[in-house]
Design a protein around this motif. Structure first.
Motif, short mmCIF file in Angstrom:
data_model
loop_
_atom_site.label_atom_id
_atom_site.label_comp_id
_atom_site.label_asym_id
_atom_site.label_seq_id
_atom_site.Cartn_x
_atom_site.Cartn_y
_atom_site.Cartn_z
N ASN A 107 -0.35 6.54 8.86
CA ASN A 107 -0.78 7.61 7.96
C ASN A 107 -0.50 8.98 8.59
O ASN A 107 -0.81 9.21 9.77
CB ASN A 107 -2.27 7.49 7.66
N GLU A 110 -1.36 12.94 7.84
CA GLU A 110 -2.18 13.81 7.01
C GLU A 110 -1.44 15.10 6.67
O GLU A 110 -0.60 15.58 7.43
CB GLU A 110 -3.50 14.14 7.72
N ASP A 168 -0.33 14.15 2.01
CA ASP A 168 -0.64 12.94 2.78
C ASP A 168 0.44 11.90 2.55
O ASP A 168 0.82 11.62 1.40
CB ASP A 168 -2.00 12.37 2.35
N HIS A 213 -10.05 11.55 5.71
CA HIS A 213 -9.99 10.41 6.62
C HIS A 213 -11.39 9.92 6.93
O HIS A 213 -12.38 10.62 6.68
CB HIS A 213 -9.25 10.78 7.92
#
Length: 224
Positions: free
Chosen positions: A69, A71, A111, A184
């Motif tokens: 992931n 951000e 994201d 998150h």
């Protein structure tokens, strides 16, 4: 005389045997239609597989995807990216693997989920927050957040919720408007942390209210 007769007899016997052998017809080969059909099917399947393999290798391209992931606002590093091969699709617009060096050092404009393709729209050279803006992190319990998962770009209001028996501070705004730029979950506590983009002049006041824990986030319409 007898020797000559013997040789003559042997010659006749040999010629008779040769003639008899020559008269024996060769064995007929048995035709097996099932084997012939199976061979034809195998050849056709081989041709189809070869064609599929050629098409698969010629219609694929190497592109960039997120290794984990990423951000929004984060600087993209080499360790954040992975090269993958996929079939070319006009509906997709991924960054080719040859742009690896160009993407590294850019910032994520939104994201990017783990395994998600990196596209021109998902990267930006702009710095977040921009001048005149600030980012305030808000840790929320399930009761303080909407049931709908928040996403980057969502417009929300941070509502002040005084403790029972208390009144809001005089002159304090009832809510603050903000834009979600990151979401998150903290592994240790399980709390949801939402990064909010707010005007610089509102950041200190919002941070003070958030520190009390007496706030809730309201998701406004996503229609634009």
């Amino acid at each position: 005389m007898s020797s000559t007769a013997t040789r003559a007899g042997s010659t006749l016997d040999h010629e008779s045997t040769s003639a008899a052998t020559a008269l024996v017809p060769p064995p007929k080969l048995r035709r097996r239609p099932a084997l012939v059909a199976a061979a034809i099917v195998a050849i056709c399947l081989g041709a189809l597989l070869a064609g599929w393999a050629w098409t698969a290798t010629t219609n694929t391209e190497e592109v960039l995807a997120a290794r984990h992931n990423i951000e929004r606002g984060a600087v993209i590093e080499a360790s954040d990216l992975v090269r993958v091969r996929l079939t070319a699709d006009p509906a997709l617009n991924p960054m080719p693997a040859s742009d690896f060096a160009t993407v590294v050092g850019q910032r994520a404009a939104l994201d990017i989920a783990s395994g998600g393709l990196v596209t021109p729209d998902s990267i930006s050279a702009a710095v977040i927050p921009t001048e005149g803006s600030s980012i305030v992190g808000v840790a929320l319990t399930p009761a303080q957040a909407p049931g709908v998962a928040l996403q980057s770009g969502d417009h929300v209001r941070v509502i002040v919720t005084p403790a029972q028996g208390e009144k809001p501070a005089a002159g304090a705004p009832a809510f603050s408007e903000a834009e979600v730029v990151g979401v998150h979950v903290v592994d240790e506590s399980g709390q949801l942390v939402v990064d909010l983009l707010v005007p610089h002049v509102d950041a200190a006041g919002l941070a003070g209210r958030v520190a009390t824990g007496n706030v809730a986030i309201v998701l406004d319409s996503r229609e634009r």
